[in-house]
Design a protein around this motif. Sequence first.
Motif, PDB file in Angstrom:
ATOM      1  N   LEU A 104     103.404  11.438 -14.141  1.00  0.00           N
ATOM      2  CA  LEU A 104     101.974  11.384 -13.816  1.00  0.00           C
ATOM      3  C   LEU A 104     101.604  10.243 -12.871  1.00  0.00           C
ATOM      4  O   LEU A 104     100.606  10.314 -12.152  1.00  0.00           O
ATOM      5  N   TYR A 112      89.531  13.308 -14.208  1.00  0.00           N
ATOM      6  CA  TYR A 112      89.938  14.366 -13.279  1.00  0.00           C
ATOM      7  C   TYR A 112      89.991  15.724 -13.966  1.00  0.00           C
ATOM      8  O   TYR A 112      90.666  16.638 -13.499  1.00  0.00           O
ATOM      9  N   LEU A 114      92.896  10.062 -17.485  1.00  0.00           N
ATOM     10  CA  LEU A 114      92.961  11.308 -16.713  1.00  0.00           C
ATOM     11  C   LEU A 114      91.759  12.223 -16.946  1.00  0.00           C
ATOM     12  O   LEU A 114      91.561  13.180 -16.197  1.00  0.00           O
ATOM     13  N   THR A 125      97.477   5.648 -21.921  1.00  0.00           N
ATOM     14  CA  THR A 125      97.826   4.803 -20.778  1.00  0.00           C
ATOM     15  C   THR A 125      98.709   3.652 -21.264  1.00  0.00           C
ATOM     16  O   THR A 125      98.713   3.308 -22.438  1.00  0.00           O
ATOM     17  N   THR A 143     100.778   6.910 -17.981  1.00  0.00           N
ATOM     18  CA  THR A 143      99.867   6.912 -16.847  1.00  0.00           C
ATOM     19  C   THR A 143      99.136   5.587 -16.848  1.00  0.00           C
ATOM     20  O   THR A 143      99.152   4.858 -17.836  1.00  0.00           O
ATOM     21  N   LEU A 203      97.747  13.430  -8.195  1.00  0.00           N
ATOM     22  CA  LEU A 203      96.395  13.532  -8.738  1.00  0.00           C
ATOM     23  C   LEU A 203      95.538  14.496  -7.937  1.00  0.00           C
ATOM     24  O   LEU A 203      94.750  15.268  -8.486  1.00  0.00           O
ATOM     25  N   LYS A 224      93.392  13.693 -22.078  1.00  0.00           N
ATOM     26  CA  LYS A 224      93.807  12.288 -22.094  1.00  0.00           C
ATOM     27  C   LYS A 224      95.281  12.176 -22.421  1.00  0.00           C
ATOM     28  O   LYS A 224      95.785  12.854 -23.302  1.00  0.00           O
TER      29      LYS A 224
END
Length: 472
Positions: A296, A270, A267, A277, A263, A354, A274
């Motif tokens: 994702l 949201y 995250l 990344t 990703t 998302l 986690k």
Amino acid sequence: MDKPAPRSLRDLPSVELVLKTEAASALRMRFGRAALTDAVRAELDEARTALRAGATSSPVAEEIVARICVRLEAADRSSLRPVFNLTGTVLHTNLGRAVLAEAAAEAAAIAMRQAVALEFDLATGKRGERDDHVRELLRALTGAEDATVVNNNAAAVLLVLNSLAHGREAVVSRGELIEIGGAFRMPDILLRAGAKLVEVGTTNRTHPSDYRNALGPDTGLILKVHTSNYRIQGFTAGVDATRLTEIARAGNVPLVHDLGSGTLIDLSRYGLEKEPTARQALAAGADLVTFSGDKLLGGPQAGFIVGRRELIARVNRNPMKRALRVDKIRLAAIEATLKLYRDPDRLAERLPTLRILARTQDEILAQVRRLLPLVTAAFGRDFSVDICACESQIGSGALPLSNIRSSGFAIRSLCHGATLERLAARLRGLPTPIIGRIDDNALKLDLRCLEDEAGFQSSLAELNGAREGEPL
Ligand SMILES: *Cc1c(COP(=O)(O)O)cnc(C)c1O
């Protein structure tokens, strides 16, 4: 066998007669002469077979045309049908994973309809590079020196292994030799990439010394795989990316980190767990990082390779790259999707993956309550419909153990003949099929992914229409 044909068989209209009807002319305009004639023949054959089997009256031309219409419409329908994904799995591989952002769909449509400057530098008029359209974006979003994109992440992994470890050794922890489904198994991919797999550690524990002892003159790379779709718990030990970087540097071999889903953003913002990344993986020291476009990240199917410039150059020089590249349509969609990440504040609004993942249980429950009367009416007296709590999953191997609280319907059978399997089949048979999940003696419809509420309502209405004369 020369029994005279029964009267009804002789009454059957000829192909010519059917084709002459007004309704048939309308069908000719819609589906073309060849398809229409074939359908008329097929329908008359069927009517003949039915009559021989004892049917008593032959259909008239108009009835035959009506049946042909159904036949032609069914044949004309795309088999890649839009469906309502109410399985609770947001990135459902069998249902096409990420739903693309409007901006991505528009960009793809433009690229489809027109000539585009795909490999053409408009400033100089010389040949450009396909990767130019996403390189800067990927660099900005991940902090990488350079980047490239291929067909999917499986291709990215294959290409990297082949580019850096062909005829050499690839060192991987035993705990990371994953299978991700669809026959993608790390050991097989390594073999096909021409790399020799050197397994280190054990299933549950791998130590720094395991890696160090495995490095030698034939080592092509160290591969770290994000075990995205399962987790080893209990007495475990692994070597984190930072530590592994030190080992790779000391041994003078590149460290490749396959993130799988991967990703570009944190995250937890949201309400999700986690997931590492791409930027973090690079910052920890990986020389190359690979990740998917349609997990994702929420874009089209693609595989990204980001990292050190000279290694990306080696990847790009590999002739296999040509076989794995993406076309202009997807490239346009990828560029548009990545651009959305430049404005994180509006990302959850614009990126369906998302937006859907960020929906709260309360929000979904409100939708469930709104639809309850309609759903209850649609399933009739043979089934009960209850509101139920659901656990949605991200899917595609991302955060497999973290379920996201959601809400939906649990539909149960109230009588013997009304089976859930038949009900599920009827829902799959709708013009826009509704796909749920059978679990705990109920057909569950998780509404997390339901954005087109009006469309869902009209689909349910079709279920009612189809029910007449035939029990569900
Ligand atoms: C999903 C996944 C892949 C393959 O990615 P695709 O985009 O599906 O080709 C590779 N590695 C890991 C760890 C994955 O989770």
